[in-house]
Design an enzyme around this catalytic site. Sequence first.
Site, mmCIF file in Angstrom:
data_model
loop_
_atom_site.group_PDB
_atom_site.id
_atom_site.type_symbol
_atom_site.label_atom_id
_atom_site.label_comp_id
_atom_site.label_asym_id
_atom_site.label_seq_id
_atom_site.Cartn_x
_atom_site.Cartn_y
_atom_site.Cartn_z
ATOM 1 C CD1 TRP A 5 -4.171 2.268 5.421
ATOM 2 C CD2 TRP A 5 -6.226 3.045 5.736
ATOM 3 N NE1 TRP A 5 -4.778 2.361 4.194
ATOM 4 C CE2 TRP A 5 -6.039 2.829 4.360
ATOM 5 C CE3 TRP A 5 -7.454 3.539 6.194
ATOM 6 C CZ2 TRP A 5 -7.034 3.089 3.416
ATOM 7 C CZ3 TRP A 5 -8.452 3.791 5.256
ATOM 8 C CH2 TRP A 5 -8.244 3.565 3.893
ATOM 9 C CD GLU A 53 -8.306 7.644 4.811
ATOM 10 O OE1 GLU A 53 -8.241 7.520 6.052
ATOM 11 O OE2 GLU A 53 -7.326 7.475 4.067
ATOM 12 C CE1 TYR A 93 -3.533 2.699 0.759
ATOM 13 C CE2 TYR A 93 -2.142 3.280 2.627
ATOM 14 C CZ TYR A 93 -3.200 3.556 1.790
ATOM 15 O OH TYR A 93 -3.912 4.718 1.964
#
Length: 210
Positions: free
Chosen positions: A66, A58, A36
């Site tokens: 995350w 988000e 990522y």
Amino acid sequence: MIALASRTLPHVTTIDGPDGRARCGWVGRDPEYLRYHDEEWGVPLHGDRALFEKLALEGFQAGLSWITILRRRPGFRAAFADFDPAVVARFGPDDIERLMGDTGIIRNRAKIEATISNAAALLALQEERGEGALDDLVWGFAPPPRPKSERPRELGDLPAVTAESTALSKALKKQGFRFVGPTTVYAMMQSGGLVDDHLAGCWRATSPGH
């Protein structure tokens, strides 16, 4: 998660990955996180649907790491019709209950309902301004690129909120979007490439285009 790392590990700079490359210190050694960071984080993201997905994820991330969201992204895409706003906007009470029972996502009713209402807000925005309206709105708040000499060096140098994220948050809320506070919006700006917050010394910071 990145904002949390900047508070809890403020003096961390870069770390060497398993391939010997230096990366931003929030990455760790999880293979999906490494991918990522290398391929997505900070890369300019365009398109109403892609930005709708990014804002939704988000929003779900708030209060979580995350990586938790990243590992569930396939589940989110399956549950929310690949984030097609025209489909998501039609979700009703039965869909909400279905999503609340879906272990492949984060089962938070308020965030699920916000994602559905945000799909409707996006459709209304497109009706008013045309296709690409969300892209235009979001990217209209991208700050000028910072000079290379001012690139952040430690995690503590990364802000959680900026004047631009605060202004974009207000603009999105005015259009009816929810769960788009300034911190959430800045995380989206980082991940979607509106700002380049790769730390000095990170291989991505020195790659072409950075």
